[in-house]
Structure formats: structure tokens, C-alpha cells
Motif scaffolding. Structure first.
Motif, PDB file in Angstrom:
ATOM      1  N   VAL A 118       0.861  -1.183   0.000  1.00 16.69           N
ATOM      2  CA  VAL A 118       0.000   0.000   0.000  1.00 16.69           C
ATOM      3  C   VAL A 118       0.895   1.229   0.000  1.00 16.69           C
ATOM      4  O   VAL A 118       2.051   1.190   0.452  1.00 16.69           O
ATOM      5  N   ASP A 119       0.372   2.342  -0.498  1.00 18.93           N
ATOM      6  CA  ASP A 119       1.185   3.542  -0.702  1.00 18.93           C
ATOM      7  C   ASP A 119       1.853   4.037   0.567  1.00 18.93           C
ATOM      8  O   ASP A 119       2.968   4.570   0.526  1.00 18.93           O
ATOM      9  N   GLU A 120       1.196   3.866   1.705  1.00 17.47           N
ATOM     10  CA  GLU A 120       1.773   4.390   2.956  1.00 17.47           C
ATOM     11  C   GLU A 120       3.115   3.745   3.291  1.00 17.47           C
ATOM     12  O   GLU A 120       3.943   4.327   3.996  1.00 17.47           O
ATOM     13  N   LEU A 121       3.362   2.548   2.753  1.00 16.08           N
ATOM     14  CA  LEU A 121       4.633   1.877   3.035  1.00 16.08           C
ATOM     15  C   LEU A 121       5.797   2.515   2.284  1.00 16.08           C
ATOM     16  O   LEU A 121       6.958   2.261   2.614  1.00 16.08           O
ATOM     17  N   ASN A 122       5.499   3.340   1.294  1.00 13.53           N
ATOM     18  CA  ASN A 122       6.564   4.029   0.568  1.00 13.53           C
ATOM     19  C   ASN A 122       7.372   4.945   1.484  1.00 13.53           C
ATOM     20  O   ASN A 122       8.522   5.275   1.177  1.00 13.53           O
ATOM     21  N   GLU A 123       6.766   5.343   2.585  1.00 14.80           N
ATOM     22  CA  GLU A 123       7.439   6.255   3.524  1.00 14.80           C
ATOM     23  C   GLU A 123       8.215   5.499   4.601  1.00 14.80           C
ATOM     24  O   GLU A 123       8.766   6.115   5.501  1.00 14.80           O
ATOM     25  N   ARG A 124       8.261   4.189   4.509  1.00 18.36           N
ATOM     26  CA  ARG A 124       8.949   3.390   5.523  1.00 18.36           C
ATOM     27  C   ARG A 124      10.248   2.851   4.930  1.00 18.36           C
ATOM     28  O   ARG A 124      10.231   1.892   4.151  1.00 18.36           O
ATOM     29  N   PRO A 125      11.399   3.431   5.261  1.00 19.73           N
ATOM     30  CA  PRO A 125      12.650   3.017   4.602  1.00 19.73           C
ATOM     31  C   PRO A 125      13.072   1.587   4.890  1.00 19.73           C
ATOM     32  O   PRO A 125      13.860   1.019   4.126  1.00 19.73           O
ATOM     33  N   ASN A 126      12.560   0.979   5.976  1.00 18.53           N
ATOM     34  CA  ASN A 126      12.933  -0.405   6.277  1.00 18.53           C
ATOM     35  C   ASN A 126      11.963  -1.413   5.650  1.00 18.53           C
ATOM     36  O   ASN A 126      12.110  -2.620   5.846  1.00 18.53           O
ATOM     37  N   TYR A 127      11.003  -0.913   4.878  1.00 18.86           N
ATOM     38  CA  TYR A 127      10.051  -1.776   4.175  1.00 18.86           C
ATOM     39  C   TYR A 127      10.451  -1.878   2.706  1.00 18.86           C
ATOM     40  O   TYR A 127      10.774  -0.871   2.071  1.00 18.86           O
ATOM     41  N   HIS A 128      10.404  -3.105   2.172  1.00 19.48           N
ATOM     42  CA  HIS A 128      10.776  -3.351   0.787  1.00 19.48           C
ATOM     43  C   HIS A 128       9.718  -4.248   0.141  1.00 19.48           C
ATOM     44  O   HIS A 128       9.189  -5.150   0.795  1.00 19.48           O
ATOM     45  N   SER A 129       9.441  -4.000  -1.128  1.00 19.30           N
ATOM     46  CA  SER A 129       8.471  -4.846  -1.820  1.00 19.30           C
ATOM     47  C   SER A 129       9.170  -6.066  -2.418  1.00 19.30           C
ATOM     48  O   SER A 129      10.380  -6.053  -2.659  1.00 19.30           O
TER      49      SER A 129
END
Length: 323
Positions: A118-129
Motif C-alpha cells: 500500500v502507498d503508505e509503506l513508501n514512507e517506511r525506509p525499512n520496508y521493501h516490496s
């Protein structure tokens, strides 16, 4: 054909890696697939699903006197509290990695499938797709099996199609219509001169096994679920794959081979779960152009073999090197 670079296949010499998951093959294999990029034998820590008083008599998941893990990889929501307990017990030292969007915060790295992003995860630097899910299948693992498997399943040298099916899962149902669609696809390939090997999964219901077993012939081999599972041999031998849409993992595994991968339609069940699976398959087919819907014929096409397990490991390795 995937690159079989022996040097690249060697795991990083990480002293201790833990794989933490509930006792479901689908979640554990994700952890082990990534974990084996760092250690040949990750320590498996299985989360019990026991409840009530019986849980009090089970052995503890870990003891602080055990060798401290450098890396903890988990999957499944039941693993989350345990992993954060492990991290706290060892003074925050282990690098913690979760292979789906967690329900609670505290992980160092998180990998979320593109169809769940989801778009909100784009702001989480420790999250990767990631594409689909990681797993333990590599071409280096399959290549040594290929010649013997092909002699076994196609002694006359005809091309081999591997058909993999699962079971009803809330998004799709294995009803008579689904069975007929799968049977028709297999019979069509038989007419075109293919040899077909068919494997059911742990989720497959008895009526699915029976419907497919009726196809057994000189050209069609259906695993009986009583003999040893030939899944790896089927994968190694295959020149193409037909995979039912109820699985996330099996298309990802097949895409590691570089062979054509076609999806088989099933009877849908409207709802959020169906939407999730359809997003996944649209991503593989339309956006990434890795798979094709089966329309009655197998036609060759090329793509870069999918190796998300190693790519995920490279991100983790960079984080470990900075620690």
C-alpha cells in the motif's frame, strides 16, 4: 537458463541464523529459503498453535543461553511477538527480518509482497516490496535432477508439461467446473504431443485427487499422494508449467526455472481474498510479463528468471554489513 554461478550460490558465513515460523510449510519454506543464503542449516524455531493449559507444558521456544543469532527471519503473524522477545532477550543485537507486513512494529527489515503493498509503506525506509514470496527452489538445485527426471517421465524425449494444483482457499473453489477446466487443459496438451506430470498439494481435497487420477495414461502421470512426492523431479523435468491460480508460492518457484509458466483459471469466490489473488496474477502477467494465462496452447516466450530469494538476501546482507 538461470545463471548457475557456484560462487554466488555460497551462503554468507553468518554464524547463527534462526528461522521462526508456525508449523505451516508455506511460511517455513520462505524463512528457510532466505536463511539458507546466509547459513547452510538455519536453526528452526516453530511457533506452537497450542492453547490453554497444554501450552504451559511445552518446551520454551528459546533460551537465552543458546548461541545468539545474528539474523532472525520470520513469517506469519504468530511469529511476530516471539521474534521481538528474541530481539529483546539478546539486547537488540539480532537483525530481525519479517517476510510479510507485520501486525506489530519492531522489525529491522520487512518485505511485503507487491500484491499486498500500500502507498503508505513508501514512507517506511525499512520496508521493501517483493514479487510473490521467497522459497527454496533454485535452478542450481534442479539442474542435477533434470536428465534423470526427463528419462523417467519422457523416455521417448517428448516435451514435458508440469501441472500443479492446490485446493479451495476462500478465493477459488475446486468444484466440478474447476475440475473440468483442469482436465480439459491436460487432455488438450496430450493431443498436442506433450507428456504431462500432475502434482496435487497438501491442500488438495480428495475429490480433486480422484478427478485428476482418472486421467492417468501412457502420456499423463498423476502423483498418487502415497508414494514419495515427485515435486522436485517434476520441476526439474518440465519444459513448461500450468499452475492453478490458488497458489502464490508455486508460480514463484516455477519462474525460477526460466521455463514458460501458464496459469489455470478456477471457479472464483467473490470477496477481498479473491481480489488479492487476482492482483497478484495481474502483476505477474500484465505488469511484469512473467506468466501467461493458459488459452489452450503452450507457446514459448522468454523472461528473466525470478530470483527474489537472492535479491531479498542481498538487501539483508547490506544491512548486516552496516551493523
Amino acid at each position: 537458463m538461470p545463471n548457475n554461478d557456484d560462487k554466488a550460490m555460497k551462503p554468507l558465513n553468518t554464524n547463527c541464523v534462526w528461522a521462526v515460523a508456525e508449523s505451516k510449510a508455506g511460511t517455513l519454506t520462505q524463512c528457510l529459503g532466505v536463511g539458507k543464503e546466509f547459513h547452510r542449516e538455519p536453526v528452526v524455531k516453530l511457533i506452537s498453535r497450542t492453547r490453554g493449559l497444554r501450552k504451559l507444558f511445552e518446551p520454551r521456544l528459546f533460551r537465552k543461553k543458546e548461541q545468539r543469532p545474528e539474523l532472525v527471519i520470520s513469517c506469519g503473524f504468530r511469529a511476530e511477538p516471539a521474534v521481538l522477545d528474541i530481539k529483546a532477550a539478546y539486547g537488540g543485537k539480532p537483525l530481525t527480518v519479517h517476510l510479510q507486513r507485520p501486525r506489530i512494529e519492531g522489525y529491522d527489515l520487512v518485505f511485503v509482497s507487491r500484491h499486498d503493498w500500500v502507498d503508505e509503506l513508501n514512507e517506511r525506509p525499512n520496508y521493501h516490496s517483493m514479487v510473490g514470496v521467497p522459497h527454496q527452489i533454485t535452478w542450481a538445485r534442479l539442474a542435477p535432477l533434470r536428465d534423470a527426471a526427463r528419462r523417467r517421465f519422457s523416455p521417448d524425449g517428448r516435451p514435458i508439461a508440469a501441472v500443479f494444483v492446490g485446493g479451495s482457499n476462500g478465493a477459488y473453489v475446486y468444484d466440478d467446473g474447476t475440475h473440468q477446466n483442469i482436465r480439459s487443459a491436460i487432455k488438450q496438451l496430450e493431443k498436442e504431443g506433450w507428456r504431462i506430470v500432475v502434482s496435487v498439494s497438501r491442500r488438495s481435497e480428495d475429490h480433486t485427487q480422484q478427478a485428476l487420477s482418472a486421467l492417468n495414461s501412457e502420456s499423463i502421470a498423476v502423483w498418487d499422494r502415497r508414494s514419495e512426492n515427485p515435486y522436485l523431479d517434476y520441476m526439474a523435468a518440465a519444459d513448461a508449467f500450468l499452475i492453478a491460480k490458488d497458489s502464490i508460492t508455486m508460480p514463484c518457484e516455477a519462474l525460477a526455472t526460466g521455463k514458460p509458466v501458464f496459469t489455470l483459471d478456477l471457479t472464483p469466490v467473490a470477496g477481498p481474498r479473491l481480489d488479492k489473488f487476482e492482483r497478484y496474477h495481474r502483476d505477474l502477467h500484465e505488469t511484469l510479463q512473467l506468466t501467461r494465462p493458459f488459452a489452450g496452447k503452450i507457446e514459448p516466450y522468454s523472461y528473466e528468471p525470478l530470483d527474489e530469494t537472492r535479491r531479498i538476501a542481498s538487501v539483508i546482507r547490506s544491512q548486516l554489513n552496516r551493523s
